[in-house]
Design an enzyme around this catalytic site. Sequence first.
Site, PDB file in Angstrom:
ATOM      1  N   ASP A 266      31.268  57.497  70.086  1.00 25.38           N
ATOM      2  CA  ASP A 266      31.533  58.421  69.192  1.00 25.38           C
ATOM      3  C   ASP A 266      30.611  58.664  67.864  1.00 25.38           C
ATOM      4  OD1 ASP A 266      33.919  60.346  68.214  1.00 25.38           O
ATOM      5  OD2 ASP A 266      33.569  59.064  66.607  1.00 25.38           O
TER       6      ASP A 266
ATOM      7  N   HIS B 164      37.423  67.876  73.802  1.00 24.74           N
ATOM      8  CA  HIS B 164      38.629  67.743  73.001  1.00 24.74           C
ATOM      9  C   HIS B 164      38.568  68.561  71.450  1.00 24.74           C
ATOM     10  CE1 HIS B 164      36.708  64.165  72.172  1.00 24.74           C
ATOM     11  NE2 HIS B 164      37.363  64.056  70.879  1.00 24.74           N
ATOM     12  N   ASP B 165      37.190  68.788  71.208  1.00 23.12           N
ATOM     13  CA  ASP B 165      36.910  69.193  69.947  1.00 23.12           C
ATOM     14  C   ASP B 165      36.332  70.921  69.672  1.00 23.12           C
ATOM     15  OD1 ASP B 165      37.279  66.643  68.611  1.00 23.12           O
ATOM     16  OD2 ASP B 165      34.913  66.210  69.302  1.00 23.12           O
TER      17      ASP B 165
ATOM     18  N   ASP C 165      35.927  55.170  75.210  1.00 24.69           N
ATOM     19  CA  ASP C 165      35.416  55.673  73.961  1.00 24.69           C
ATOM     20  C   ASP C 165      35.345  54.361  72.773  1.00 24.69           C
ATOM     21  OD1 ASP C 165      34.808  57.945  71.826  1.00 24.69           O
ATOM     22  OD2 ASP C 165      36.239  58.936  73.122  1.00 24.69           O
TER      23      ASP C 165
ATOM     24  N   GLU D 260      27.684  60.410  71.797  1.00 22.42           N
ATOM     25  CA  GLU D 260      28.034  61.872  71.073  1.00 22.42           C
ATOM     26  C   GLU D 260      27.248  62.038  69.872  1.00 22.42           C
ATOM     27  OE1 GLU D 260      31.565  64.289  69.105  1.00 22.42           O
ATOM     28  OE2 GLU D 260      31.044  62.173  68.565  1.00 22.42           O
TER      29      GLU D 260
END
Length: 521
Positions: free
Chosen positions: A204, A328-329, A102, A267
């Site tokens: 991210d 994961h969100d 990430d 993302e």
Amino acid sequence: MHADDTTEWWKDGIVYQVYPRSFQDTTGTGIGDLDGIRARLPHLVALGVDAVWISPIYPSPMKDAGYDITDYRGIEPLFGSLESFARLAEAIHAQGMKLLLDLVPSHSSDQHPWFLESRASRDNPRRDWYVWRDAGPDGGPPSNWIAEFGGAAWEWDDATGQYYLHLYLTEQPALNWRNPELRAAIYDAMRTWFDRGVDGFRVDAVEHLAPDAQGRDNPPVPDWRFEMGPARSLDRRYSAHQPDGFDVVREMRRVADAYPERVLLGEAYGTLDEVMRYYGEALDGFHLPFNFHLIEAPWDPVGLADFIDTYEAALPPGAWPNWVLGNHDRDRVATRWGPQAARCAAMLLLTLRGTPTLWQGDELGMVNETVPPEMLQDPWAVNNPGTGLGRDPVRIPMPWDDGPGRGFTTGTPWLPLSSVASAEAQAEDPGSMLVLYRHLVHLRRNHAALRRGSYARLHADASVLAYAREHDGETLRVALNFSDREVPLPCEGTPLFSTIAARDLKDVTQLLPNEGLILTP
Ligand code: NOJ
């Protein structure tokens, strides 16, 4: 790897997201670590995925589970060391898999030495590495922007008499991408990891790079609903997806392109037009700007069929599609759409045209778990008590076996344990979600039509979606029953594989309730 062209492994490959805190603990802290990921690689090899993306593993005060970084080149001691990282990278590569990290460029931790310097004085050389502004005319924040986790996006700093921007927590000050030295520092960090053998990054929160320099107010959204999250009560017209941000993405791509076969996944939550812009006009942006539609859409065949057509049509010429079912969100697919639909959804993800990203635990049918208030970790939940906001329920540790700590930890797990059957038990059960995922991944690996083929809609009605994938003379048809009734098979063909393990594949004329079928013509 099956790529016709080795420089494009990411078109053929399947990406698997590892959330390191919840994968495997080897030290008894109750939090997963790098040696744990290495110990569990056989799970990923048996699944058959091609690339492992690991959520942040950098030093962090963990205010936002690692998305608040204090050193872009280091390893968080909770997770291991540069040595354990090197061992992990070697083990992943020895299996022929790729390793993605990430990259969190939009903000650092407020404990990062850069920010400590930046806030030390107005004339500090690093002052401009973050976004500082004078108070607005009324003495309040310089604009009405709202942070993603709620509250004003500007924090007053008494010592230097200015506000700093944070589009997430106050502990996550926004980096100033208009400063060339800051840009160079992040690019150097990227090169450090490329030199250490990393094959790419998931980048991210890119929509927040370089928000409007004038800091203009965002207009309100009239039909906003609470579940959309606080920041969406405003149309993020000036704080997200800004022109300078797209330029930054192109620069990042040039950094990656100096190395062979590296890939950047971006993302960005936005409209389809906004997402498409991240490919870059000359395909000089992200290789794969995430397509989050499946995470956000209802489980509805016509809506999905329409979206697939719209998405395919919106792709810039030559751009490669991709699909994401969970992360994961967001709520787990087995919770959003239900455990039965989750089996069809697995078939959908692994038979659509474009690189699939699997979220750890979806291959076990993991569901959102209830997290008691005293165990909540996510600041979004902690700061909004009683609202149901927060991401802890989807970040539950992997249930590896049925021993204490589900094989995840010998200590006290950082979140409650999962309620679903263990990976060990599922591996022995032909009807399990794990066995289904293994079959689907292997079908995709073995059929160029699924990896590289064209996509054509065959049928969509209130119950069923069917489509064809074709490559080099090979055609496969996919028929998915979204309903819990039997329905006539919407296309001809010989069944090759069903999501229902015990299914007799002779003389099939109907789709069983919630069944997905792959057929040959
Ligand atoms: C998106 C990440 O996926 C999420 O977990 C994080 O909280 C925000 N970006 C801020 O970095």
